[in-house]
Motif scaffolding. Structure first.
Motif, PDB file in Angstrom:
ATOM      1  N   ALA A   1     -17.763  -1.756 -14.072  1.00 40.36           N
ATOM      2  CA  ALA A   1     -17.810  -0.289 -13.975  1.00 40.36           C
ATOM      3  C   ALA A   1     -19.226   0.245 -13.831  1.00 40.36           C
ATOM      4  CB  ALA A   1     -17.178   0.325 -15.225  1.00 40.36           C
TER       5      ALA A   1
ATOM      6  N   PHE B   1      -3.487  -1.387 -21.089  1.00 40.42           N
ATOM      7  CA  PHE B   1      -4.300  -0.532 -20.215  1.00 40.42           C
ATOM      8  C   PHE B   1      -5.785  -0.902 -20.232  1.00 40.42           C
ATOM      9  CE2 PHE B   1      -4.990   4.079 -18.664  1.00 40.42           C
ATOM     10  CZ  PHE B   1      -4.554   3.767 -17.391  1.00 40.42           C
ATOM     11  N   TYR B   2      -6.219  -1.740 -21.190  1.00 40.61           N
ATOM     12  CA  TYR B   2      -7.635  -2.125 -21.152  1.00 40.61           C
ATOM     13  C   TYR B   2      -7.959  -2.993 -19.955  1.00 40.61           C
ATOM     14  CZ  TYR B   2      -6.184  -6.297 -23.956  1.00 40.61           C
ATOM     15  OH  TYR B   2      -5.575  -7.427 -24.443  1.00 40.61           O
TER      16      TYR B   2
ATOM     17  N   LEU C   1      -9.641  -0.831 -15.435  1.00 41.68           N
ATOM     18  CA  LEU C   1     -11.031  -0.392 -15.557  1.00 41.68           C
ATOM     19  C   LEU C   1     -11.276   0.985 -14.949  1.00 41.68           C
ATOM     20  CD1 LEU C   1     -14.063  -2.225 -15.830  1.00 41.68           C
ATOM     21  CD2 LEU C   1     -14.049  -1.193 -13.556  1.00 41.68           C
ATOM     22  N   LYS C   2     -11.998   1.828 -15.682  1.00 42.08           N
ATOM     23  CA  LYS C   2     -12.379   3.142 -15.161  1.00 42.08           C
ATOM     24  C   LYS C   2     -13.715   3.040 -14.418  1.00 42.08           C
ATOM     25  CE  LYS C   2     -11.884   5.177 -19.412  1.00 42.08           C
ATOM     26  NZ  LYS C   2     -11.603   6.251 -20.415  1.00 42.08           N
TER      27      LYS C   2
ATOM     28  N   TRP D   1      -2.331  12.579 -22.616  1.00 43.53           N
ATOM     29  CA  TRP D   1      -2.886  11.340 -22.076  1.00 43.53           C
ATOM     30  C   TRP D   1      -4.161  11.068 -22.860  1.00 43.53           C
ATOM     31  CZ3 TRP D   1      -4.060  10.134 -16.186  1.00 43.53           C
ATOM     32  CH2 TRP D   1      -4.495   8.804 -16.087  1.00 43.53           C
ATOM     33  N   PRO D   2      -4.099  10.235 -23.893  1.00 47.02           N
ATOM     34  CA  PRO D   2      -5.268  10.007 -24.726  1.00 47.02           C
ATOM     35  C   PRO D   2      -6.422   9.409 -23.912  1.00 47.02           C
ATOM     36  CG  PRO D   2      -3.296   9.121 -25.749  1.00 47.02           C
ATOM     37  CD  PRO D   2      -2.918   9.486 -24.355  1.00 47.02           C
ATOM     38  N   LEU D   3      -7.618   9.768 -24.293  1.00 50.79           N
ATOM     39  CA  LEU D   3      -8.818   9.161 -23.720  1.00 50.79           C
ATOM     40  C   LEU D   3      -9.188   7.976 -24.586  1.00 50.79           C
ATOM     41  CD1 LEU D   3     -11.397  11.942 -22.899  1.00 50.79           C
ATOM     42  CD2 LEU D   3     -10.425  10.232 -21.371  1.00 50.79           C
TER      43      LEU D   3
ATOM     44  N   GLU E   1     -12.823  11.809 -16.593  1.00 50.36           N
ATOM     45  CA  GLU E   1     -12.693  11.132 -17.889  1.00 50.36           C
ATOM     46  C   GLU E   1     -11.636  10.030 -17.846  1.00 50.36           C
ATOM     47  OE1 GLU E   1     -11.948  14.237 -17.234  1.00 50.36           O
ATOM     48  OE2 GLU E   1     -10.132  14.918 -18.289  1.00 50.36           O
ATOM     49  N   HIS E   2     -10.712  10.113 -16.873  1.00 46.40           N
ATOM     50  CA  HIS E   2      -9.702   9.063 -16.737  1.00 46.40           C
ATOM     51  C   HIS E   2     -10.060   8.079 -15.620  1.00 46.40           C
ATOM     52  CE1 HIS E   2      -7.014  10.399 -19.824  1.00 46.40           C
ATOM     53  NE2 HIS E   2      -6.888  11.603 -19.315  1.00 46.40           N
TER      54      HIS E   2
ATOM     55  N   TRP F   1       0.182   3.334 -28.087  1.00 46.55           N
ATOM     56  CA  TRP F   1       0.807   4.469 -27.408  1.00 46.55           C
ATOM     57  C   TRP F   1       1.168   4.081 -25.978  1.00 46.55           C
ATOM     58  CZ3 TRP F   1      -1.785   6.152 -23.053  1.00 46.55           C
ATOM     59  CH2 TRP F   1      -3.165   5.908 -22.985  1.00 46.55           C
TER      60      TRP F   1
ATOM     61  N   GLY G   1     -11.844   4.526 -25.039  1.00 50.99           N
ATOM     62  CA  GLY G   1     -13.048   3.841 -24.572  1.00 50.99           C
ATOM     63  C   GLY G   1     -14.089   4.836 -24.116  1.00 50.99           C
TER      64      GLY G   1
HETATM   65  N1  LIG Z   1     -15.226   1.675 -17.775  1.00 46.13           N
HETATM   66  C1  LIG Z   1     -14.299   1.596 -18.746  1.00 46.13           C
HETATM   67  N2  LIG Z   1     -13.026   1.358 -18.428  1.00 46.13           N
HETATM   68  C2  LIG Z   1     -12.070   1.274 -19.393  1.00 46.13           C
HETATM   69  C3  LIG Z   1     -12.415   1.401 -20.764  1.00 46.13           C
HETATM   70  C4  LIG Z   1     -13.767   1.650 -21.086  1.00 46.13           C
HETATM   71  O1  LIG Z   1     -14.160   1.794 -22.254  1.00 46.13           O
HETATM   72  N3  LIG Z   1     -14.694   1.733 -20.047  1.00 46.13           N
HETATM   73  N4  LIG Z   1     -11.440   1.308 -21.737  1.00 46.13           N
HETATM   74  C5  LIG Z   1     -10.157   0.689 -21.365  1.00 46.13           C
HETATM   75  C6  LIG Z   1      -9.098   1.006 -22.316  1.00 46.13           C
HETATM   76  S1  LIG Z   1      -9.127   0.188 -23.801  1.00 46.13           S
HETATM   77  C7  LIG Z   1      -8.049   1.828 -22.000  1.00 46.13           C
HETATM   78  S2  LIG Z   1      -6.710   2.007 -23.025  1.00 46.13           S
HETATM   79  C8  LIG Z   1      -8.072   2.628 -20.759  1.00 46.13           C
HETATM   80  C9  LIG Z   1      -8.001   4.074 -21.140  1.00 46.13           C
HETATM   81  O2  LIG Z   1      -7.913   4.871 -20.011  1.00 46.13           O
HETATM   82  P1  LIG Z   1      -7.810   6.439 -20.202  1.00 46.13           P
HETATM   83  O3  LIG Z   1      -9.023   6.876 -20.993  1.00 46.13           O
HETATM   84  O4  LIG Z   1      -7.745   6.996 -18.824  1.00 46.13           O
HETATM   85  O5  LIG Z   1      -6.547   6.688 -20.997  1.00 46.13           O
HETATM   86  O6  LIG Z   1      -9.230   2.412 -19.989  1.00 46.13           O
HETATM   87  C10 LIG Z   1      -9.702   1.088 -19.967  1.00 46.13           C
HETATM   88  N5  LIG Z   1     -10.792   1.039 -19.027  1.00 46.13           N
END
Ligand SMILES: Nc1nc2c(c(=O)[nH]1)N[C@H]1C(S)=C(S)[C@@H](COP(=O)(O)O)O[C@H]1N2
Ligand SMILES: [Mo]
Length: 336
Positions: free
Chosen positions: A99, A147-148, A151-152, A15-17, A133-134, A67, A19
């Protein structure tokens, strides 16, 4: 499972990280605010959120850098259920997610679409708490969008009458709708033809933002493109011998059949870059990110193979992020 156009599956269990790597932890307890065009602004702490009616969903993750990770199971609170508690006003047309992050990362969607897509405020993934991290402790998951849009580290949900572009949409030219089935990855490049011709003639792209540049077939031997932004750039069939792309952002760049003999692409972002049929003899790709990069045809590995030699340099760690087909191809080429 069917994949949207131009996507490939990550190696199993990967599961790539992407952002930001970590949240900017709030001073007090983690709260989620619902504000803007709502009749009743709300503030939720995590235990309150976790006690709301639970929704589960399984979705495929599709990253804009090509991916995909299939069948990921998320649990949390449906966005629709959460918003119902704040009663959106008739003016609310857009939902913006913000976020807890260094750069106040954000993204936005048309409210009706977010609801139709069953957007989720997720607390769990695959039966466990979301890893930090996810996006842990709480992130947004929007099925059916790149997936962008997910939001994380959710801090705030703001309902708006007029759209406010999110971070990637504004800074990286990512498409604001982001439907992977329509390949809505990037907006059209902003350079005019004349500007493009002028910059190609200099053979110096250092630190410039030239995302999406169309350089197909050009002779750019010895090009200097250190730290340039070249997302989605088109270098197909280019002469790029001894070019320097160190530190450049080349995600989703097209290098099919390019001649990259002796080129350096060190510490570059090569996520989703396509090197099918490229000449990589003596090329140096050390320190670069290779998630979903392509070196031979994914369906027919004997087709469109890149050329390597003993002097081609690649990190073993980066190779792990390739699909099994690509990994197999590259490893066999790299073995002395
Ligand atoms: N807060 C925050 N959420 C974000 C991002 C980020 O940089 N900051 N990047 C986005 C992008 S481009 C993607 S592909 C996914 C990546 O989630 P993952 O790191 O859990 O794979 O988060 C999205 N949500
Ligand atoms: Mo992404």
């Amino acid at each position: 499972m069917q994949l949207p156009p131009g996507q490939q599956l990550v190696a199993r269990d990967k599961w790539p990280l992407v952002g930001e790597r970590a949240p900017l932890a709030p001073a007090g307890v983690w709260q989620i605010e619902i504000a803007g065009e709502v009749a009743e602004p709300r503030l939720f702490e995590l235990p309150t959120l976790a006690a709301l009616p639970r929704t589960e969903l399984t979705t495929d993750i599709h990253c804009v850098t090509r991916w995909s990770r299939p069948g990921v199971h998320f649990a949390g609170v449906a966005l629709a259920d959460l918003l119902a508690l704040a009663r959106p006003t008739p003016r609310a047309r857009i939902v913006s997610f913000i976020a807890h992050s260094q750069r106040d990362h954000s993204t936005s969607l048309v409210l009706d679409e977010a609801i139709e897509l069953h957007a989720l405020v997720a607390l769990e993934v695959d039966g466990a708490r979301l890893p930090r991290e996810h996006g842990g402790p709480v992130r947004v998951v929007v099925p059916g969008r790149y997936f962008y849009k997910s939001l994380k580290w959710l801090a705030r949900i703001e309902l708006l009458e007029h759209d406010r572009l999110g971070y990637w949409e504004r800074e990286a030219g990512y498409h604001n709708t982001a439907d992977p089935w329509l390949e809505q990855r990037y907006l059209a490049p902003s350079l005019s033809r004349a500007e493009m011709a002028a910059v190609l003639a200099t053979r110096d792209f250092s630190s410039r933002d030239l995302r999406g540049i169309d350089a197909r077939g050009h002779d750019l031997a010895g090009l200097v493109a250190r730290d340039a932004i070249l997302r989605n750039a088109d270098f197909r069939a280019c002469q790029l011998e001894r070019a320097c792309f160190d530190g450049a952002n080349l995600s989703n760049a097209h290098f099919q059949a390019a001649r990259l003999r002796g080129a350096t692409l060190r510490q570059a972002d090569l996520e989703g870059a396509d090197f099918r049929g490229a000449d990589l003899r003596g090329a140096d790709l050390r320190g670069s990110s290779l998630i979903a990069a392509t070196f031979c045809d994914e369906a027919e590995p004997a087709q469109q193979q890149a050329t390597f030699d003993a002097a081609t340099r690649l990190d073993p760690a980066a190779m792990e992020m390739l699909t099994p087909v690509q990994q197999d191809f590259v490893l066999r080429r790299m073995d002395p």
